[in-house]
Motif scaffolding. Sequence first.
Motif, PDB file in Angstrom:
ATOM      1  N   ASP A  19      33.117 -20.125   1.878  1.00 16.34           N
ATOM      2  CA  ASP A  19      33.554 -18.867   1.793  1.00 16.34           C
ATOM      3  C   ASP A  19      34.312 -18.073   0.688  1.00 16.34           C
ATOM      4  OD1 ASP A  19      33.905 -16.435   3.348  1.00 16.34           O
ATOM      5  OD2 ASP A  19      36.090 -16.237   3.588  1.00 16.34           O
ATOM      6  N   VAL A  20      33.666 -18.130  -0.919  1.00 18.35           N
ATOM      7  CA  VAL A  20      33.768 -17.931  -2.099  1.00 18.35           C
ATOM      8  C   VAL A  20      32.958 -16.813  -2.468  1.00 18.35           C
ATOM      9  CG1 VAL A  20      33.932 -17.901  -4.313  1.00 18.35           C
ATOM     10  CG2 VAL A  20      34.230 -20.415  -2.945  1.00 18.35           C
ATOM     11  N   THR A  21      34.099 -15.284  -2.573  1.00 19.96           N
ATOM     12  CA  THR A  21      32.360 -13.985  -2.582  1.00 19.96           C
ATOM     13  C   THR A  21      32.118 -14.199  -3.970  1.00 19.96           C
ATOM     14  OG1 THR A  21      34.455 -12.749  -1.284  1.00 19.96           O
ATOM     15  CG2 THR A  21      32.949 -11.850  -2.468  1.00 19.96           C
ATOM     16  N   ILE A  22      30.865 -13.681  -3.917  1.00 17.85           N
ATOM     17  CA  ILE A  22      29.694 -14.091  -5.321  1.00 17.85           C
ATOM     18  C   ILE A  22      29.730 -12.338  -5.654  1.00 17.85           C
ATOM     19  CG2 ILE A  22      28.635 -15.005  -6.517  1.00 17.85           C
ATOM     20  CD1 ILE A  22      28.896 -17.340  -5.036  1.00 17.85           C
ATOM     21  N   PHE A  23      29.457 -11.753  -6.788  1.00 17.04           N
ATOM     22  CA  PHE A  23      29.357 -10.650  -6.405  1.00 17.04           C
ATOM     23  C   PHE A  23      27.911 -10.560  -8.009  1.00 17.04           C
ATOM     24  CE2 PHE A  23      33.099  -9.748  -6.273  1.00 17.04           C
ATOM     25  CZ  PHE A  23      33.626  -9.261  -4.741  1.00 17.04           C
ATOM     26  N   LEU A  24      27.074  -9.937  -7.599  1.00 17.36           N
ATOM     27  CA  LEU A  24      25.266 -10.478  -8.975  1.00 17.36           C
ATOM     28  C   LEU A  24      25.732  -8.410 -10.047  1.00 17.36           C
ATOM     29  CD1 LEU A  24      22.889 -11.389  -9.816  1.00 17.36           C
ATOM     30  CD2 LEU A  24      22.131 -11.029  -7.787  1.00 17.36           C
ATOM     31  N   TYR A  25      25.279  -9.020 -10.558  1.00 21.41           N
ATOM     32  CA  TYR A  25      25.196  -7.050 -11.263  1.00 21.41           C
ATOM     33  C   TYR A  25      24.006  -7.635 -12.515  1.00 21.41           C
ATOM     34  CZ  TYR A  25      30.289  -7.182  -9.770  1.00 21.41           C
ATOM     35  OH  TYR A  25      31.609  -7.133  -9.705  1.00 21.41           O
ATOM     36  N   GLN A  26      23.804  -6.216 -12.437  1.00 23.94           N
ATOM     37  CA  GLN A  26      22.268  -6.309 -13.314  1.00 23.94           C
ATOM     38  C   GLN A  26      22.769  -5.099 -14.541  1.00 23.94           C
ATOM     39  OE1 GLN A  26      18.736  -4.358 -12.233  1.00 23.94           O
ATOM     40  NE2 GLN A  26      17.699  -5.527 -13.617  1.00 23.94           N
ATOM     41  N   TYR A  27      23.059  -5.968 -16.073  1.00 17.46           N
ATOM     42  CA  TYR A  27      23.178  -4.989 -17.227  1.00 17.46           C
ATOM     43  C   TYR A  27      21.764  -3.181 -17.783  1.00 17.46           C
ATOM     44  CZ  TYR A  27      25.788  -4.001 -21.728  1.00 17.46           C
ATOM     45  OH  TYR A  27      25.976  -3.120 -22.910  1.00 17.46           O
ATOM     46  N   GLN A  28      22.728  -2.679 -17.310  1.00 12.63           N
ATOM     47  CA  GLN A  28      21.556  -1.684 -17.173  1.00 12.63           C
ATOM     48  C   GLN A  28      22.381  -0.403 -18.762  1.00 12.63           C
ATOM     49  OE1 GLN A  28      18.819  -0.555 -13.801  1.00 12.63           O
ATOM     50  NE2 GLN A  28      19.973  -1.793 -12.868  1.00 12.63           N
ATOM     51  N   ASN A  29      22.068   0.731 -19.022  1.00 16.68           N
ATOM     52  CA  ASN A  29      22.419   1.611 -19.472  1.00 16.68           C
ATOM     53  C   ASN A  29      23.965   1.016 -20.264  1.00 16.68           C
ATOM     54  OD1 ASN A  29      19.565   2.940 -19.175  1.00 16.68           O
ATOM     55  ND2 ASN A  29      20.370   2.923 -16.778  1.00 16.68           N
ATOM     56  N   ASN A  30      24.019   0.797 -20.759  1.00 13.18           N
ATOM     57  CA  ASN A  30      25.512  -0.116 -21.235  1.00 13.18           C
ATOM     58  C   ASN A  30      26.319  -0.583 -20.590  1.00 13.18           C
ATOM     59  OD1 ASN A  30      24.253  -0.527 -24.044  1.00 13.18           O
ATOM     60  ND2 ASN A  30      24.401   1.456 -24.174  1.00 13.18           N
ATOM     61  N   GLU A  31      26.246  -1.038 -19.011  1.00  9.06           N
ATOM     62  CA  GLU A  31      27.150  -1.147 -17.865  1.00  9.06           C
ATOM     63  C   GLU A  31      26.799  -1.450 -17.139  1.00  9.06           C
ATOM     64  OE1 GLU A  31      28.196   3.378 -17.052  1.00  9.06           O
ATOM     65  OE2 GLU A  31      26.830   2.785 -14.892  1.00  9.06           O
ATOM     66  N   TRP A  32      27.795  -2.347 -16.526  1.00  5.92           N
ATOM     67  CA  TRP A  32      27.383  -3.356 -15.477  1.00  5.92           C
ATOM     68  C   TRP A  32      26.977  -2.850 -14.146  1.00  5.92           C
ATOM     69  CZ3 TRP A  32      25.358  -7.900 -16.637  1.00  5.92           C
ATOM     70  CH2 TRP A  32      25.586  -8.638 -17.975  1.00  5.92           C
ATOM     71  N   GLU A  33      25.702  -3.021 -13.520  1.00 10.66           N
ATOM     72  CA  GLU A  33      25.562  -1.883 -11.867  1.00 10.66           C
ATOM     73  C   GLU A  33      25.200  -3.400 -10.660  1.00 10.66           C
ATOM     74  OE1 GLU A  33      22.198   0.346  -9.641  1.00 10.66           O
ATOM     75  OE2 GLU A  33      22.394  -0.300 -11.610  1.00 10.66           O
ATOM     76  N   ALA A  34      26.793  -3.101  -9.398  1.00 13.86           N
ATOM     77  CA  ALA A  34      26.693  -4.745  -8.602  1.00 13.86           C
ATOM     78  C   ALA A  34      25.423  -3.658  -7.711  1.00 13.86           C
ATOM     79  CB  ALA A  34      28.140  -3.880  -8.110  1.00 13.86           C
ATOM     80  N   ILE A  35      24.414  -4.940  -7.718  1.00  9.52           N
ATOM     81  CA  ILE A  35      23.476  -4.970  -7.023  1.00  9.52           C
ATOM     82  C   ILE A  35      23.461  -6.260  -6.142  1.00  9.52           C
ATOM     83  CG2 ILE A  35      22.106  -4.426  -9.176  1.00  9.52           C
ATOM     84  CD1 ILE A  35      20.559  -6.893  -9.406  1.00  9.52           C
ATOM     85  N   GLY A  36      23.929  -7.253  -5.315  1.00  6.43           N
ATOM     86  CA  GLY A  36      24.356  -7.591  -4.348  1.00  6.43           C
ATOM     87  C   GLY A  36      25.208  -8.516  -4.843  1.00  6.43           C
ATOM     88  N   GLY A  37      25.297  -9.979  -3.473  1.00  5.01           N
ATOM     89  CA  GLY A  37      26.271 -10.484  -3.928  1.00  5.01           C
ATOM     90  C   GLY A  37      26.446 -11.099  -2.232  1.00  5.01           C
ATOM     91  N   GLY A  38      27.595 -11.807  -1.591  1.00  6.42           N
ATOM     92  CA  GLY A  38      28.320 -11.945  -0.577  1.00  6.42           C
ATOM     93  C   GLY A  38      29.055 -13.227  -0.870  1.00  6.42           C
ATOM     94  N   ALA A  39      29.071 -13.966   0.492  1.00  7.45           N
ATOM     95  CA  ALA A  39      29.736 -15.165   0.554  1.00  7.45           C
ATOM     96  C   ALA A  39      29.317 -16.433   0.808  1.00  7.45           C
ATOM     97  CB  ALA A  39      30.952 -15.020   0.813  1.00  7.45           C
ATOM     98  N   THR A  40      29.669 -17.711   0.108  1.00 10.41           N
ATOM     99  CA  THR A  40      29.285 -19.132   0.276  1.00 10.41           C
ATOM    100  C   THR A  40      29.119 -19.567   1.683  1.00 10.41           C
ATOM    101  OG1 THR A  40      31.383 -19.774  -0.445  1.00 10.41           O
ATOM    102  CG2 THR A  40      29.635 -19.805  -2.396  1.00 10.41           C
TER     103      THR A  40
END
Length: 112
Positions: A19-40
């Motif tokens: 149950d560890v929360t994880i966020f996935l980001y992509q670096y676009q246009n000089n900033e991080w955009e959240a695109i996914g994630g979840g919990a273990t």
Amino acid sequence: MSQITTHILDTSRGEPAVDVTIFLYQYQNNEWEAIGGGATNEDGRLPDMVGDDVSLQEGTYKLKFATEEYYEGLGINTFFPFVEVVFYLMPGENYHIPLLLSPYGYSTYRGS
């Protein structure tokens, strides 16, 4: 299509980190955009962190693991409020990024 998966082993307890929360980001246009994630899950794994509508393209990505929340839930102090792992994704390859975690240290690598 590329895929990103992860799992966390709490090396201080010798168990998967559940149950560890994880966020996935992509670096676009000089900033991080959240695109996914979840919990273990019960095995400490997050096998699919993006929906079918997200296509992972070549570029720079980041996984952010909410480690402080996890250890607070166990009543354990930790030095790291979160762990960020930044990596480069090449098209058509799958990426498994494990995290070996303890309250005062961590390591990661590109798994298979």
